[in-house]
Design a protein around this motif. Structure first.
Motif, PDB file in Angstrom:
ATOM      1  N   GLY A 117      71.327  43.789 -18.120  1.00 44.05           N
ATOM      2  CA  GLY A 117      72.548  42.938 -17.642  1.00 44.05           C
ATOM      3  C   GLY A 117      74.034  43.310 -18.019  1.00 44.05           C
ATOM      4  N   LEU A 120      76.612  43.924 -15.557  1.00 41.74           N
ATOM      5  CA  LEU A 120      77.099  42.628 -15.135  1.00 41.74           C
ATOM      6  C   LEU A 120      78.240  41.924 -15.986  1.00 41.74           C
ATOM      7  N   LYS A 127      77.183  34.503 -18.542  1.00 44.35           N
ATOM      8  CA  LYS A 127      75.849  34.719 -19.129  1.00 44.35           C
ATOM      9  C   LYS A 127      74.765  34.150 -18.267  1.00 44.35           C
ATOM     10  N   ARG A 130      73.924  36.084 -15.274  1.00 41.11           N
ATOM     11  CA  ARG A 130      73.547  37.362 -15.712  1.00 41.11           C
ATOM     12  C   ARG A 130      72.082  37.233 -16.075  1.00 41.11           C
TER      13      ARG A 130
END
Length: 334
Positions: A117, A120, A127, A130
């Motif tokens: 992640g 991203l 969050k 992600r």
């Protein structure tokens, strides 16, 4: 005919040679020497050659992980080599790489969720988004979302390579550079990863540059193939033409070393063994760089560097290319 999605023009990458107590630069190694290649939409371009020919440097130079000295890398109307930091960040959303060593390319201190992640996060994705996207991409590469809480050392080599592929795909790139992605894996695992890459390409319609030294693997996955020697492309063309009727003596010698499935044919064919070692890229031969090992080199090869010429489905840099249905063995036996 569609336009190339990626156009590499006269790319030159040099590494300095340092010597002495003060480590002064006393020369340069030309890892890439005027390399020009086009990558078409939804195409897989294989890049092959001996160790030290510049394959990995090519992949890293395209993304500016290694800074080239000159040339152009055109993507979407922009030159990657002249982009500033913010422009380069935007371009790298579309241009991603999978490295050869699936363990060295993953941070051992981070769980898989954070590793995959991280791109991203760099591009400002929340969050929660992600977490959802990481779970999806892990499924796409054959892993489970709950694997995201584990660390790289808890996975096998094949699983770690799937994690590296997931990280590269998380931003939905248009071009994926694969730097020998299966060379460190067992044969059975290689087949799984190659099938995964093929499925991903068909589903996502992305273009790939597949760098490898295994010509059998390259034939299986590529639409076109480029053969490199001492920092230059010596032959490039569609897979069938290049494998069945190579024009450059270097390509012919490489293909003669590829094992055949038919044992009768394998026993009867003649292997073309090149003499001598690969010259130093710091002091390449004059004229044609391959002439010191070429079994059919002539006087012209010493003084004149061959230009690319189109010939029966390929482009080849050779003064005396092999003719239609002519093997290097038959040329040598004349």
């Amino acid at each position: 005919m569609s336009e190339p999605i990626l156009r590499i023009e006269n790319l030159v990458t040099k590494y300095p040679i340092r010597a002495g107590l003060l480590r002064r630069t006393v020369g340069h190694v030309h890892a890439l020497n005027n390399v020009s290649i086009d990558l078409m939409p939804k195409e897989t371009l294989g890049v092959v050659g001996e160790s030290g020919c510049g394959k990995t440097t090519l992949g890293r130079s395209i993304l500016r992980l290694v800074e080239p000295d000159s040339g152009r890398v055109m993507y979407g109307g922009s030159d990657v080599l002249t982009a500033n930091s913010s422009g380069l960040r935007g371009l790298r959303k579309d241009l991603q790489i999978v490295f050869q060593d699936p363990y060295a390319s993953l941070n051992p201190r981070l769980p898989i969720n954070e590793i995959v992640g991280e791109p991203l996060a760099v591009h400002g994705v929340t969050k929660a988004e992600r977490r959802a996207r990481v779970g999806e991409i892990l499924r796409e590469v054959g892993l489970l979302p709950e694997h995201g809480n584990r660390y790289p050392h808890e996975f096998s080599g094949g699983q770690r390579q799937r994690i590296g592929i997931a990280r590269a795909l998380i931003l939905n790139p248009s071009v994926l550079i694969l730097d020998e992605p299966v060379s460190a894996l067992d044969v059975s695992i290689q087949a799984q990863i190659l099938n995964l890459l093929r499925r991903i390409q068909l589903e996502k319609q992305i273009s790939m540059i597949f760098i490898a030294h295994d010509l059998s693997v390259v034939r299986h996955v590529s639409d076109r193939v480029a053969v490199m020697y001492l920092g230059r492309v010596v032959e490039i063309g569609d897979r069938t033409s290049l494998y069945e009727n190579p024009k450059h003596p270097y390509t012919a010698s490489l293909l003669s070393a590829v094992p055949l499935a038919d044992p009768v044919t394998e026993r009867s064919r003649k292997r073309i063994v090149l003499q001598g070692d690969v010259p130093s890229p710091a002091h390449p031969p004059s004229g044609c760089e391959f002439r010191t090992r070429c079994p059919i080199a002539q006087e012209r090869c010493v003084t004149e560097r061959p230009a690319m010429q189109s010939m029966e489905g390929v482009s080849v840099a050779c003064h005396f290319p092999l003719g239609r249905d002519e093997s290097l063995v038959s040329r040598l036996n004349r």
